[in-house]
Motif scaffolding. Structure first.
Motif, mmCIF file in Angstrom:
data_model
loop_
_atom_site.group_PDB
_atom_site.id
_atom_site.type_symbol
_atom_site.label_atom_id
_atom_site.label_comp_id
_atom_site.label_asym_id
_atom_site.label_seq_id
_atom_site.Cartn_x
_atom_site.Cartn_y
_atom_site.Cartn_z
ATOM 1 N N GLY A 19 41.691 27.092 50.395
ATOM 2 C CA GLY A 19 41.110 26.932 49.064
ATOM 3 C C GLY A 19 39.062 27.175 49.840
ATOM 4 O O GLY A 19 37.918 27.649 49.820
ATOM 5 N N GLU A 20 39.064 25.932 50.632
ATOM 6 C CA GLU A 20 37.358 25.550 51.937
ATOM 7 C C GLU A 20 36.989 27.162 51.877
ATOM 8 O O GLU A 20 35.411 27.448 52.060
ATOM 9 C CB GLU A 20 37.571 24.118 51.769
ATOM 10 N N LEU A 21 37.854 27.520 53.049
ATOM 11 C CA LEU A 21 37.611 29.014 53.616
ATOM 12 C C LEU A 21 37.248 29.890 52.319
ATOM 13 O O LEU A 21 36.322 30.388 52.763
ATOM 14 C CB LEU A 21 38.059 29.001 54.691
ATOM 15 N N ARG A 22 38.078 29.838 51.497
ATOM 16 C CA ARG A 22 37.885 30.782 50.912
ATOM 17 C C ARG A 22 36.663 31.015 49.957
ATOM 18 O O ARG A 22 36.232 31.811 49.292
ATOM 19 C CB ARG A 22 39.283 31.102 49.711
ATOM 20 N N LEU A 23 36.050 29.690 49.100
ATOM 21 C CA LEU A 23 35.592 29.487 48.397
ATOM 22 C C LEU A 23 34.017 29.560 49.966
ATOM 23 O O LEU A 23 32.804 30.159 48.687
ATOM 24 C CB LEU A 23 35.359 28.228 48.569
ATOM 25 N N ALA A 24 34.464 29.092 50.879
ATOM 26 C CA ALA A 24 33.142 29.735 51.451
ATOM 27 C C ALA A 24 32.712 31.250 51.890
ATOM 28 O O ALA A 24 31.394 31.814 51.677
ATOM 29 C CB ALA A 24 33.378 28.874 52.608
ATOM 30 N N MET A 25 33.618 32.385 51.707
ATOM 31 C CA MET A 25 33.617 33.898 51.708
ATOM 32 C C MET A 25 32.924 33.801 50.452
ATOM 33 O O MET A 25 32.233 35.304 50.510
ATOM 34 C CB MET A 25 34.716 34.352 52.099
ATOM 35 N N ALA A 26 33.996 33.536 49.251
ATOM 36 C CA ALA A 26 33.610 33.671 47.783
ATOM 37 C C ALA A 26 31.853 33.925 48.054
ATOM 38 O O ALA A 26 30.981 34.544 47.371
ATOM 39 C CB ALA A 26 33.545 32.944 46.856
ATOM 40 N N LYS A 27 31.094 32.445 48.460
ATOM 41 C CA LYS A 27 29.584 32.697 47.941
ATOM 42 C C LYS A 27 29.343 33.252 48.996
ATOM 43 O O LYS A 27 28.562 34.336 48.553
ATOM 44 C CB LYS A 27 29.545 30.986 49.050
ATOM 45 N N ASN A 28 29.578 33.941 50.429
ATOM 46 C CA ASN A 28 28.983 34.857 50.769
ATOM 47 C C ASN A 28 29.126 36.163 50.790
ATOM 48 O O ASN A 28 28.402 36.995 51.149
ATOM 49 C CB ASN A 28 30.186 34.863 52.614
#
Length: 208
Positions: A19-28
């Protein structure tokens, strides 16, 4: 019983990290979708230094990428410890990957500006090798590791495929036809990355 607890803890940690990684990717994804708009706006106000404008915008986005994934690293540290976070995020492969991407973008920008076909081809070849290695290591890591912290989605492939196609089109338009491609050339990229960002956010929300 103890084995079940360990397995359950591993699954919970894996879910949180995903979830944290996907959230970082979403922001990116969402921020990067604004790259063409920011670049064109800067070029509009300062049309005399296109290369400097390109480098300034690129460095700005590069800084944000580092900041976003540093936040991800801190989140992993809280969940799995500093050593695990260091191995996952701040490792040699990821650092080389970031530098490779930025250097390729710089070479492409310089090649496009000076209409140097050889530089454009070098940059595009570099991108091709880069993406091939990224996909290879993603699949390799997922097959080799019990902890699968990243799931490659169709919208990831869509976003990156459209980006590569856009870079190829713009690179060849400048270097071969000596013409500036229209601003609408960036629209597919922007739409694909906005969609990938939205889909990534929805994945995080639905997974909570």
């Amino acid at each position: 019983m103890e084995k079940d607890l360990v397995e359950e803890s591993r699954r919970v940690a894996e879910k949180i990290v995903k979830g944290e990684l996907r959230l970082a990717m979403a922001k990116n994804y969402l921020l990067s979708s604004t790259f063409p708009l920011v670049l064109y706006a800067l070029s509009y106000f300062d049309p005399w230094h296109p290369v400097l404008n390109f480098l300034a915008v690129l460095i700005g986005y590069f800084y944000y990428d580092i900041k976003a994934f540093a936040h991800f690293s801190r989140a992993i540290s809280r969940i799995m410890g500093k050593e695990k976070a260091k191995n996952m995020v701040i490792n040699r492969r990821n650092i080389i990957s970031l530098l490779w991407w930025e250097i390729s973008m710089i070479v492409l920008g310089v090649g496009v500006y000076y209409r140097d076909l050889s530089l454009v081809l070098i940059a595009l070849s570099s991108f091709a090798v880069y993406f091939a290695l990224v996909v290879y290591y993603l699949f390799k890591d997922n097959l080799a590791s019990e902890d699968k912290f990243f799931d490659l989605r169709y919208y990831d492939l869509l976003a990156w495929s459209v980006l590569v196609g856009t870079l190829v089109y713009i690179g060849f338009s400048y270097s071969l036809h000596m013409t500036r491609p229209p601003e609408i050339a960036w629209i597919p990229y922007t739409l694909a990355w906005v969609y990938a960002g939205y889909a990534s956010f929805m994945e995080v929300i639905e997974g909570e």
